[in-house]
Scaffold this motif. Sequence first.
Motif, PDB file in Angstrom:
ATOM      1  N   ARG A 327      10.011  -3.455   8.281  1.00 53.35           N
ATOM      2  CA  ARG A 327       9.398  -2.890   9.412  1.00 53.35           C
ATOM      3  C   ARG A 327      10.341  -1.739   9.849  1.00 53.35           C
ATOM      4  O   ARG A 327       9.606  -0.576  10.148  1.00 53.35           O
ATOM      5  N   ALA A 328      11.603  -1.775  10.049  1.00 50.17           N
ATOM      6  CA  ALA A 328      12.328  -0.674  10.512  1.00 50.17           C
ATOM      7  C   ALA A 328      12.453   0.476   9.488  1.00 50.17           C
ATOM      8  O   ALA A 328      12.246   1.417   9.679  1.00 50.17           O
ATOM      9  N   LEU A 329      12.511  -0.087   8.055  1.00 48.84           N
ATOM     10  CA  LEU A 329      12.786   0.965   7.095  1.00 48.84           C
ATOM     11  C   LEU A 329      11.414   1.665   7.055  1.00 48.84           C
ATOM     12  O   LEU A 329      11.467   2.987   6.936  1.00 48.84           O
ATOM     13  N   LEU A 330      10.085   1.119   7.131  1.00 49.00           N
ATOM     14  CA  LEU A 330       8.856   1.830   7.121  1.00 49.00           C
ATOM     15  C   LEU A 330       8.607   2.750   7.989  1.00 49.00           C
ATOM     16  O   LEU A 330       8.337   3.881   7.882  1.00 49.00           O
ATOM     17  N   SER A 331       9.309   2.238   9.185  1.00 45.62           N
ATOM     18  CA  SER A 331       9.193   3.172  10.463  1.00 45.62           C
ATOM     19  C   SER A 331      10.018   4.371  10.324  1.00 45.62           C
ATOM     20  O   SER A 331       9.560   5.572  10.721  1.00 45.62           O
ATOM     21  N   LEU A 332      11.131   4.445   9.728  1.00 42.05           N
ATOM     22  CA  LEU A 332      12.056   5.642   9.641  1.00 42.05           C
ATOM     23  C   LEU A 332      11.508   6.140   8.215  1.00 42.05           C
ATOM     24  O   LEU A 332      11.435   7.582   8.382  1.00 42.05           O
ATOM     25  N   CYS A 333      10.772   5.743   7.497  1.00 40.34           N
ATOM     26  CA  CYS A 333      10.245   6.470   6.411  1.00 40.34           C
ATOM     27  C   CYS A 333       9.193   7.458   6.850  1.00 40.34           C
ATOM     28  O   CYS A 333       8.825   8.262   6.286  1.00 40.34           O
ATOM     29  N   GLY A 334       8.418   6.954   8.135  1.00 45.42           N
ATOM     30  CA  GLY A 334       7.519   7.889   8.718  1.00 45.42           C
ATOM     31  C   GLY A 334       6.284   8.146   7.916  1.00 45.42           C
ATOM     32  O   GLY A 334       5.669   8.902   8.437  1.00 45.42           O
ATOM     33  N   GLY A 335       5.779   7.336   7.115  1.00 48.14           N
ATOM     34  CA  GLY A 335       4.441   7.199   6.718  1.00 48.14           C
ATOM     35  C   GLY A 335       4.307   7.549   5.090  1.00 48.14           C
ATOM     36  O   GLY A 335       5.258   7.383   4.195  1.00 48.14           O
TER      37      GLY A 335
END
Length: 337
Positions: A327-335
Motif C-alpha cells: 500500500r505504501a509503495l503504490l501510494s508513492l508510485c502515485g498512479g
Amino acid sequence: MAMISEFLGQLTLQLGGGEPTYPTVVPEPNFDPDKDAARIETAIKTKGVDEQTIIDVLTKRTYNQRREIAFAYERRAKKDMISALKGALSGSLETVILGLMKSTAQYDASEIRASIKGLGTDEESLIEILCSRSNDELKEIKKVYKELFKKELEKDVAGDTSGDFAKLLLALVEAKRDEPSSVIDYQKIDEDARALYDAGVKRKGTDVKCWISIMSERSVPHLQKVFDRYKSYSPYDMQESIRKEVKGDLEKSFLTLVQCFENKQLYFANRLQDAMKSKGAKEKVLTRIIVSRCEVDLKKIRQEFKGHHGKSLYQTIAEHTKGDYQRALLSLCGGDD
C-alpha cells in the motif's frame, strides 16, 4: 490560498538545482500540519496501530511537509515522531516510512553508509547510488554525509573499496563534472571519443585512468555526443566496449554510468524490473528506488517502465508485494499508467 501554494509548488519543481524534476509526490495544497500530526498520534495510539492512516498521510506529503508534521507532533505529544513511528511500525513498512522522514540527500547518504558499514561492502548499492546521482546531488550528499556521520564520504569510500573501482568512485565523489555548456565543442567531442577508443578497444589492456577522467569530468550532454561519435571509431558501442574491457565491480560501475548518461530514468526502470523478476521482490532495491526518487523523477521512471516492459510499474509492484508495504509503495508510485 490553495491555488497560490499549488503554483509555488509547481515553481519549485523547475527551480530546484538545475535538472528538471518529475516527482510523483508533490506538495499537498491544503496542508495542515497540526491536523496531520493529530491523525498520526491517534493512529499510533490505536490498539494494533492504524497503519493505513500513517501511510495515507506520510506518502502524500513532501519531505518538507513531513518535517512540519514532525514538529507539530512533538509540540502535541511531547515526544519525537520518528521514535514513535519506529516503536509503532515494523518490517518493510517501517523501512519505507522512516526513509520518508529523511530528505532525499539524507536518505542517499544513509544508504551509502549502510552499504559501507555492514559486514562486507554492498557494492551493488554503492554503485547504484554513486554512479546515478548528478553532480548537484553528489555535492549535497557529501555535505549531509559529514553532518550525519561526522566522517568524510571520500574517506569512507576509499577505506572500503580498492583498485580501479575505488579510483572511479572517488573521482565521482569529487563531483568535478563540467556543467552543461550552450556551446557544442565538436573538436573535444571527437578527441574524447578517440581517447576512449585508444584507451580501450584499440590497444591490449585498458587505460582505465583515461576512461575514469573522461567519464567523471565531462558534462552529460557532452558525453552523450561522445558516445555517439565513439561508434565511428570503434566496432563496438560504449556499453559493449565496457563489457569487453573490464570486469566485476568496475564493469558494473562504468555500465551504470553510461546507462545513466544515456537515459537515467530507463536505468532505474530496468533496476526496478530486475528487482521484481522472480516471485517476490528484492525489497531493498525496490524500496530504495521508490523512496529516493519519488520527489525527483519517479513519474518519468514510470513512463520508461511502461514503455520498455509493457506493463505499468503500479501493476508490477501490486503483483510482487503485499500488505501495508504494498500500500505504501503504490501510494508513492502515485498512479497506474
